[in-house]
Design a protein around this motif. Sequence first.
Motif, short mmCIF file in Angstrom:
data_model
loop_
_atom_site.label_atom_id
_atom_site.label_comp_id
_atom_site.label_asym_id
_atom_site.label_seq_id
_atom_site.Cartn_x
_atom_site.Cartn_y
_atom_site.Cartn_z
N THR A 152 0.84 -1.19 0.00
CA THR A 152 0.00 0.00 0.00
C THR A 152 0.88 1.24 0.00
O THR A 152 1.81 1.36 0.80
N TYR A 153 0.60 2.16 -0.91
CA TYR A 153 1.34 3.42 -1.02
C TYR A 153 0.36 4.55 -0.68
O TYR A 153 -0.73 4.62 -1.26
N ARG A 154 0.74 5.44 0.23
CA ARG A 154 -0.17 6.47 0.71
C ARG A 154 0.25 7.86 0.20
O ARG A 154 1.42 8.12 -0.06
N ASN A 155 -0.77 8.72 0.05
CA ASN A 155 -0.55 10.10 -0.40
C ASN A 155 0.28 10.11 -1.70
O ASN A 155 1.40 10.63 -1.74
N VAL A 156 -0.30 9.53 -2.73
CA VAL A 156 0.40 9.37 -4.00
C VAL A 156 0.03 10.51 -4.95
O VAL A 156 -1.15 10.75 -5.22
N LYS A 157 1.05 11.21 -5.43
CA LYS A 157 0.82 12.32 -6.35
C LYS A 157 0.66 11.80 -7.79
O LYS A 157 1.48 11.01 -8.27
N PHE A 158 -0.40 12.26 -8.45
CA PHE A 158 -0.60 12.00 -9.87
C PHE A 158 -0.59 13.31 -10.63
O PHE A 158 -1.13 14.33 -10.16
N VAL A 159 0.04 13.32 -11.78
CA VAL A 159 -0.09 14.43 -12.72
C VAL A 159 -1.26 14.11 -13.63
O VAL A 159 -1.26 13.07 -14.32
N VAL A 160 -2.28 14.97 -13.60
CA VAL A 160 -3.47 14.77 -14.41
C VAL A 160 -3.32 15.59 -15.70
O VAL A 160 -3.01 16.79 -15.65
N MET A 161 -3.55 14.96 -16.82
CA MET A 161 -3.41 15.63 -18.12
C MET A 161 -4.28 14.91 -19.15
O MET A 161 -4.73 13.78 -18.92
N GLU A 162 -4.53 15.56 -20.25
CA GLU A 162 -5.26 14.92 -21.34
C GLU A 162 -4.29 13.97 -22.03
O GLU A 162 -3.32 14.40 -22.64
N MET A 163 -4.56 12.67 -21.95
CA MET A 163 -3.61 11.67 -22.45
C MET A 163 -4.10 10.94 -23.69
O MET A 163 -3.31 10.63 -24.59
N GLN A 164 -5.38 10.64 -23.79
CA GLN A 164 -5.84 9.73 -24.83
C GLN A 164 -5.77 10.33 -26.22
O GLN A 164 -5.36 9.67 -27.18
N GLN A 165 -6.13 11.60 -26.38
CA GLN A 165 -6.00 12.23 -27.69
C GLN A 165 -4.53 12.50 -28.02
O GLN A 165 -4.08 12.29 -29.14
N ARG A 166 -3.81 12.95 -27.01
CA ARG A 166 -2.40 13.28 -27.23
C ARG A 166 -1.60 12.07 -27.69
O ARG A 166 -0.72 12.17 -28.54
N PHE A 167 -1.89 10.90 -27.11
CA PHE A 167 -1.13 9.68 -27.43
C PHE A 167 -1.95 8.68 -28.24
O PHE A 167 -1.63 7.50 -28.27
N ASN A 168 -3.00 9.17 -28.91
CA ASN A 168 -3.79 8.35 -29.84
C ASN A 168 -4.33 7.08 -29.19
O ASN A 168 -4.40 6.02 -29.82
N GLY A 169 -4.73 7.18 -27.90
CA GLY A 169 -5.34 6.05 -27.23
C GLY A 169 -4.40 4.90 -26.94
O GLY A 169 -4.85 3.81 -26.60
N LYS A 170 -3.10 5.12 -27.02
CA LYS A 170 -2.12 4.04 -26.84
C LYS A 170 -1.50 4.01 -25.44
O LYS A 170 -0.53 3.29 -25.20
N VAL A 171 -2.07 4.81 -24.52
CA VAL A 171 -1.56 4.88 -23.16
C VAL A 171 -2.68 4.53 -22.19
O VAL A 171 -3.81 5.00 -22.36
N PRO A 172 -2.42 3.70 -21.18
CA PRO A 172 -3.45 3.42 -20.18
C PRO A 172 -3.91 4.71 -19.49
O PRO A 172 -3.17 5.69 -19.42
N ASN A 173 -5.12 4.69 -18.95
CA ASN A 173 -5.65 5.87 -18.25
C ASN A 173 -4.85 6.21 -17.00
O ASN A 173 -4.81 7.37 -16.57
N VAL A 174 -4.23 5.20 -16.40
CA VAL A 174 -3.42 5.39 -15.20
C VAL A 174 -2.06 4.74 -15.43
O VAL A 174 -1.99 3.57 -15.83
N VAL A 175 -0.98 5.48 -15.18
CA VAL A 175 0.38 4.96 -15.34
C VAL A 175 1.17 5.24 -14.07
O VAL A 175 1.22 6.38 -13.61
N LEU A 176 1.77 4.20 -13.50
CA LEU A 176 2.60 4.35 -12.31
C LEU A 176 4.06 4.57 -12.73
O LEU A 176 4.60 3.80 -13.52
N GLY A 177 4.67 5.62 -12.20
CA GLY A 177 6.04 5.95 -12.56
C GLY A 177 7.03 5.64 -11.45
O GLY A 177 6.77 4.87 -10.53
N ASN A 178 8.16 6.30 -11.51
CA ASN A 178 9.26 5.99 -10.60
C ASN A 178 9.01 6.44 -9.16
O ASN A 178 9.70 5.99 -8.24
N SER A 179 8.03 7.30 -8.94
CA SER A 179 7.70 7.65 -7.56
C SER A 179 7.21 6.43 -6.79
O SER A 179 7.34 6.37 -5.57
#
Length: 258
Positions: free
Chosen positions: A87-114
């Motif tokens: 369990t990871y608490r107080n997790v920061k997400f950057v919210v942005m328009e992703m699906q049009q920008r990446f032509n629907g080839k990116v999941p709605n939620v992506v976990l990064g190096n944080s």
Amino acid sequence: MPLASSAMVFRYSNSFITLESTLFHQDKVVPSEVGISSTLTHCLMDSTYAVNVFKVDIAQLKSAEVNKKEEGYYSLWLDSLTFCGETYRNVKFVVMEMQQRFNGKVPNVVLGNSILRHRAWHIDLQRHTFTSCSPDQHYGKIRLKCSMGKGMEDGSIFLKAKVGGRKVQMLFSLNKGLHILPHGEYDLQPQTNIPCPLALATLPLYKNVTTQIGDFNFVSDYKLGFPDEGKVGTLFLDALEGKSFVLNYPKKVIEILE
């Protein structure tokens, strides 16, 4: 050394490894299939997904800085999320328009190096399993030493490689894709050119290029990067296709299991 026993099965969605996670925000408990990225500092969430699923009012979110830009990027702090038994608490997400920008080839939620950078991960590309394991153990005889990025590249993994006889630095990505050579002159004969419609240009494609990273040798295909993409190439997950390896962030090493 034995590896952790509880492994999560992943699948590929376009170029991403995706796994099950549960996201918690206020009164919302949302099971979600999330993508994994070793080249993102923060976690990402599509803005339409944030509005529809978490009922977020984008206008009420604070701006987030991404690559020294703030327009179109917002910060959303989730109460917690579960991933690979932790369990990871107080997790920061950057919210942005992703699906049009990446032509629907990116999941709605992506976990990064944080999320990823605090642990070691056993990734089996034959069995398609992803497991958290101890960073304090040694797992394989083939050990690829890494360096870690800082600042905007915080947590990113870099490898020193010799590609076609030339020394280069490569960013390691957990995505699938065609490896990218840093822009420059190479003693290689391109087999063909790859069209790049967005840039109205073509990129040389080099096939069956000998590659050495420490004691790990393989042959693979590469395309040439653009001049403005810097002096670092990208090595994708395909380099380890069919193999089992441990990506150990704290120890700065990739261990290939035999």
